[in-house]
Design an enzyme around this catalytic site. Structure first.
Site, PDB file in Angstrom:
ATOM      1  N   HIS A   1     -12.477   2.935   4.095  1.00  0.00           N
ATOM      2  CA  HIS A   1     -11.596   4.017   3.658  1.00  0.00           C
ATOM      3  C   HIS A   1     -12.449   5.228   3.303  1.00  0.00           C
ATOM      4  O   HIS A   1     -13.679   5.154   3.258  1.00  0.00           O
ATOM      5  CB  HIS A   1     -10.791   3.573   2.447  1.00  0.00           C
ATOM      6  CG  HIS A   1      -9.706   2.589   2.771  1.00  0.00           C
ATOM      7  ND1 HIS A   1      -9.737   1.286   2.345  1.00  0.00           N
ATOM      8  CD2 HIS A   1      -8.579   2.711   3.495  1.00  0.00           C
ATOM      9  CE1 HIS A   1      -8.658   0.660   2.775  1.00  0.00           C
ATOM     10  NE2 HIS A   1      -7.939   1.495   3.481  1.00  0.00           N
TER      11      HIS A   1
ATOM     12  N   SER B   1       0.857  -1.175   0.000  1.00  0.00           N
ATOM     13  CA  SER B   1       0.000   0.000   0.000  1.00  0.00           C
ATOM     14  C   SER B   1       0.897   1.230   0.000  1.00  0.00           C
ATOM     15  O   SER B   1       2.037   1.177   0.474  1.00  0.00           O
ATOM     16  CB  SER B   1      -0.857  -0.060   1.263  1.00  0.00           C
ATOM     17  OG  SER B   1      -1.261   1.215   1.631  1.00  0.00           O
ATOM     18  N   SER B   2       0.373   2.338  -0.523  1.00  0.00           N
ATOM     19  CA  SER B   2       1.222   3.529  -0.620  1.00  0.00           C
ATOM     20  C   SER B   2       1.559   4.110   0.759  1.00  0.00           C
ATOM     21  O   SER B   2       2.422   4.980   0.857  1.00  0.00           O
ATOM     22  CB  SER B   2       0.541   4.582  -1.488  1.00  0.00           C
ATOM     23  OG  SER B   2      -0.729   4.878  -0.982  1.00  0.00           O
ATOM     24  N   CYS B   3       0.921   3.613   1.839  1.00  0.00           N
ATOM     25  CA  CYS B   3       1.259   4.130   3.175  1.00  0.00           C
ATOM     26  C   CYS B   3       2.630   3.647   3.635  1.00  0.00           C
ATOM     27  O   CYS B   3       3.099   4.054   4.699  1.00  0.00           O
ATOM     28  CB  CYS B   3       0.194   3.759   4.195  1.00  0.00           C
ATOM     29  SG  CYS B   3       0.121   2.007   4.527  1.00  0.00           S
TER      30      CYS B   3
ATOM     31  N   TYR C   1       0.612  -0.781  10.405  1.00  0.00           N
ATOM     32  CA  TYR C   1       0.216  -1.436   9.150  1.00  0.00           C
ATOM     33  C   TYR C   1       1.336  -1.305   8.114  1.00  0.00           C
ATOM     34  O   TYR C   1       1.703  -2.270   7.433  1.00  0.00           O
ATOM     35  CB  TYR C   1      -1.059  -0.776   8.649  1.00  0.00           C
ATOM     36  CG  TYR C   1      -1.613  -1.309   7.370  1.00  0.00           C
ATOM     37  CD1 TYR C   1      -2.264  -2.528   7.331  1.00  0.00           C
ATOM     38  CD2 TYR C   1      -1.511  -0.574   6.184  1.00  0.00           C
ATOM     39  CE1 TYR C   1      -2.805  -3.019   6.151  1.00  0.00           C
ATOM     40  CE2 TYR C   1      -2.043  -1.054   5.009  1.00  0.00           C
ATOM     41  CZ  TYR C   1      -2.686  -2.274   4.992  1.00  0.00           C
ATOM     42  OH  TYR C   1      -3.218  -2.754   3.819  1.00  0.00           O
TER      43      TYR C   1
ATOM     44  N   LYS D   1       3.637  -4.102   5.993  1.00  0.00           N
ATOM     45  CA  LYS D   1       3.713  -4.152   4.526  1.00  0.00           C
ATOM     46  C   LYS D   1       5.169  -4.025   4.038  1.00  0.00           C
ATOM     47  O   LYS D   1       5.556  -4.663   3.057  1.00  0.00           O
ATOM     48  CB  LYS D   1       2.859  -3.038   3.923  1.00  0.00           C
ATOM     49  CG  LYS D   1       1.374  -3.280   4.094  1.00  0.00           C
ATOM     50  CD  LYS D   1       0.941  -4.425   3.228  1.00  0.00           C
ATOM     51  CE  LYS D   1      -0.483  -4.825   3.461  1.00  0.00           C
ATOM     52  NZ  LYS D   1      -0.834  -6.064   2.746  1.00  0.00           N
TER      53      LYS D   1
HETATM   54  N1  LIG Z   1      -8.414  -0.773  -0.457  1.00  0.00           N
HETATM   55  C1  LIG Z   1      -7.436   0.053  -0.776  1.00  0.00           C
HETATM   56  O1  LIG Z   1      -7.631   1.250  -0.972  1.00  0.00           O
HETATM   57  C2  LIG Z   1      -6.027  -0.453  -0.917  1.00  0.00           C
HETATM   58  C3  LIG Z   1      -5.074   0.464  -1.300  1.00  0.00           C
HETATM   59  C4  LIG Z   1      -3.781   0.050  -1.427  1.00  0.00           C
HETATM   60  C5  LIG Z   1      -3.449  -1.267  -1.169  1.00  0.00           C
HETATM   61  N2  LIG Z   1      -4.376  -2.156  -0.816  1.00  0.00           N
HETATM   62  C6  LIG Z   1      -3.927  -3.521  -0.509  1.00  0.00           C
HETATM   63  O2  LIG Z   1      -4.648  -4.514  -1.199  1.00  0.00           O
HETATM   64  C7  LIG Z   1      -4.757  -5.663  -0.381  1.00  0.00           C
HETATM   65  C8  LIG Z   1      -6.217  -6.073  -0.288  1.00  0.00           C
HETATM   66  O3  LIG Z   1      -6.967  -4.984   0.231  1.00  0.00           O
HETATM   67  P1  LIG Z   1      -8.557  -4.894   0.059  1.00  0.00           P
HETATM   68  O4  LIG Z   1      -8.881  -3.475   0.033  1.00  0.00           O
HETATM   69  O5  LIG Z   1      -8.990  -5.806  -1.003  1.00  0.00           O
HETATM   70  O6  LIG Z   1      -9.034  -5.456   1.478  1.00  0.00           O
HETATM   71  P2  LIG Z   1     -10.433  -6.115   1.854  1.00  0.00           P
HETATM   72  O7  LIG Z   1     -11.481  -5.726   0.898  1.00  0.00           O
HETATM   73  O8  LIG Z   1     -10.643  -5.851   3.307  1.00  0.00           O
HETATM   74  O9  LIG Z   1     -10.168  -7.662   1.651  1.00  0.00           O
HETATM   75  C9  LIG Z   1      -9.236  -8.327   2.436  1.00  0.00           C
HETATM   76  C10 LIG Z   1      -9.334  -9.800   2.176  1.00  0.00           C
HETATM   77  O10 LIG Z   1      -8.380 -10.432   3.021  1.00  0.00           O
HETATM   78  C11 LIG Z   1      -8.975 -11.580   3.559  1.00  0.00           C
HETATM   79  N3  LIG Z   1      -8.432 -11.835   4.887  1.00  0.00           N
HETATM   80  C12 LIG Z   1      -8.261 -10.951   5.899  1.00  0.00           C
HETATM   81  N4  LIG Z   1      -7.789 -11.598   6.982  1.00  0.00           N
HETATM   82  C13 LIG Z   1      -7.664 -12.911   6.621  1.00  0.00           C
HETATM   83  C14 LIG Z   1      -7.251 -14.067   7.296  1.00  0.00           C
HETATM   84  N5  LIG Z   1      -6.839 -14.029   8.579  1.00  0.00           N
HETATM   85  N6  LIG Z   1      -7.271 -15.242   6.629  1.00  0.00           N
HETATM   86  C15 LIG Z   1      -7.692 -15.309   5.354  1.00  0.00           C
HETATM   87  N7  LIG Z   1      -8.083 -14.253   4.646  1.00  0.00           N
HETATM   88  C16 LIG Z   1      -8.077 -13.059   5.285  1.00  0.00           C
HETATM   89  C17 LIG Z   1     -10.466 -11.336   3.658  1.00  0.00           C
HETATM   90  O11 LIG Z   1     -11.098 -12.573   3.506  1.00  0.00           O
HETATM   91  P3  LIG Z   1     -12.672 -12.850   3.886  1.00  0.00           P
HETATM   92  O12 LIG Z   1     -13.461 -11.863   3.100  1.00  0.00           O
HETATM   93  O13 LIG Z   1     -12.890 -14.248   3.448  1.00  0.00           O
HETATM   94  O14 LIG Z   1     -12.756 -12.648   5.366  1.00  0.00           O
HETATM   95  C18 LIG Z   1     -10.688 -10.390   2.474  1.00  0.00           C
HETATM   96  O15 LIG Z   1     -11.100 -11.125   1.343  1.00  0.00           O
HETATM   97  C19 LIG Z   1      -4.128  -5.311   0.955  1.00  0.00           C
HETATM   98  O16 LIG Z   1      -2.823  -5.808   0.997  1.00  0.00           O
HETATM   99  C20 LIG Z   1      -4.092  -3.815   0.955  1.00  0.00           C
HETATM  100  O17 LIG Z   1      -2.996  -3.301   1.665  1.00  0.00           O
HETATM  101  C21 LIG Z   1      -5.681  -1.785  -0.684  1.00  0.00           C
END
Ligand SMILES: NC(=O)c1ccc[n+]([C@@H]2O[C@H](COP(=O)([O-])OP(=O)(O)OC[C@H]3O[C@@H](n4cnc5c(N)ncnc54)[C@H](OP(=O)(O)O)[C@@H]3O)[C@@H](O)[C@H]2O)c1
Length: 322
Positions: free
Chosen positions: A189, A117-119, A146, A150
């Site tokens: 977010h 993530s950009s953080c 966090y 990362k």
């Molecule tokens: N959202 C943003 O703006 C953003 C920006 C930059 C980077 N990212 C990065 O992208 C990645 C995904 O983010 P996202 O926004 O897609 O998050 P999200 O919508 O909250 O999804 C996270 C996923 O991780 C799974 N998960 C969490 N804890 C788990 C565990 N203990 N065991 C198995 N699965 C687990 C969840 O599974 P279940 O649904 O089955 O519980 C969910 O499918 C992260 O690394 C994040 O840092 C996101």
């Protein structure tokens, strides 16, 4: 300057594990891979495979033997959640990524993309933020736990490349949004939080909406379907140790974003800014020239992306995660 790398295209029939396939990013990656003809996709919800459980993760990798992995599973949240539960964000993410990366090494995963993530970049990094700003200054305090997890993930991928010669890579997305986002009042977010707030104001006939902070921080937003395209693009066109920024390279103030959302949902009342609440980093815009040089650019503009996200939110409002 990064030159495009010519890699063998991924085998569309290979077993491909998308960790976190029900999340915002993981579900978009899954949709895109399906669209691109991948037939061997595997994914399990956290209630069936808790990635914090090392034994279960190793067993899963030995049983399914994925050739490719996108690691999009993580404990993710906005400022409030990050400030309230820093131990959880550090510990859970360290465990998830360490277990998955170790199991992937042990079972010979050929290509893997780790999502950060950009953080991870210093709070005061020069804008737009270049990849080599990593580890050059202090982190933003509201999400440092966090970010450290990362950063450890990026280093884990780099170390695996050095020690075992695997062509694994990391991508650092800017703020993402789109269908499947988290709209919960405590865990979301900023962009989905604003969509929910303005949509609820319309439904309630409210004439004033209060948002956190001053509205002046500048943020960049990328639609998650573009992110999913970038993930596959990088897996097939990039093989280097450095994490690659993924974004649009364009930013706007939170107040400007709120204005677009208010307009899209049909809210015409007032907006107040609660300046007692934290703003977070004053500006965050990624330098996306590495990705551009490789030949990738985003396709979905902000207003179009917000319109389709609002439509998705309204269709799925009753079945959203809390
Ligand atoms: N959202 C943003 O703006 C953003 C920006 C930059 C980077 N990212 C990065 O992208 C990645 C995904 O983010 P996202 O926004 O897609 O998050 P999200 O919508 O909250 O999804 C996270 C996923 O991780 C799974 N998960 C969490 N804890 C788990 C565990 N203990 N065991 C198995 N699965 C687990 C969840 O599974 P279940 O649904 O089955 O519980 C969910 O499918 C992260 O690394 C994040 O840092 C996101």
């Amino acid at each position: 300057m990064t030159s495009p790398v010519v890699l063998a295209p991924l085998d569309r029939d290979a077993t491909f594990y998308v960790a976190g396939h029900r999340g915002l990013v993981g579900s978009a990656v899954w949709r895109h891979l399906e669209h691109e003809g991948f037939t061997g996709l595997v994914g399990l919800p956290s209630r069936e495979l808790d990635l914090r459980d090392r034994t279960a993760v190793l067993e899963f990798f030995h049983r399914t033997r994925p050739r490719y992995v996108v690691l999009a599973a993580a404990k993710v949240g906005g400022i409030l959640a990050n400030q309230s539960f820093p131990v959880d964000f550090l510990s859970e993410n360290m465990r998830i990524q360490t277990n998955v990366l170790d199991a992937a090494l042990e079972t010979g995963v050929e290509r893997l993309l780790f999502l950060g993530s950009s953080c991870i970049y210093p709070r005061d990094a020069a804008q737009p933020i270049q990849e080599d700003a990593l580890l050059t200054g202090h982190l933003e305090e509201t999400n440092d736990a966090y970010a450290i997890a990362k950063i450890a993930g990026i280093l884990h991928v780099q170390a695996a490349r050095r020690q075992y010669g695997v062509p694994w890579i990391s991508a650092m997305p800017t703020n993402l949004y789109g269908p499947g986002d988290n709209f919960s009042p405590t865990g979301s977010h900023v962009l989905p939080a604003l969509i929910r707030r303005y949509d609820e104001a319309v439904a309630a006939g409210a004439r004033d909406v209060t948002n956190w902070g001053t509205g002046s921080p500048r943020r960049e937003f990328l639609h998650v379907d573009d992110m999913a395209r970038a993930c596959l693009f990088l897996l097939e066109h990039y093989d280097g140790p450095g994490q690659v920024n993924v974004g649009t390279g364009k930013d706007a103030t939170i107040a400007e974003i709120a204005e677009v959302i208010a307009d899209v949902v049909g809210y015409d009342g007032a907006t107040t800014w609660d300046t007692s609440r934290p703003d977070g980093t004053p500006q965050k815009r990624l330098d996306v020239s590495t990705l551009a040089t490789l030949g990738w650019t985003p396709r979905i503009g902000l207003r179009d992306g917000i319109e389709s996200t609002v439509a998705w939110y309204r269709e799925n409002r009753d079945a959203l995660r809390e």
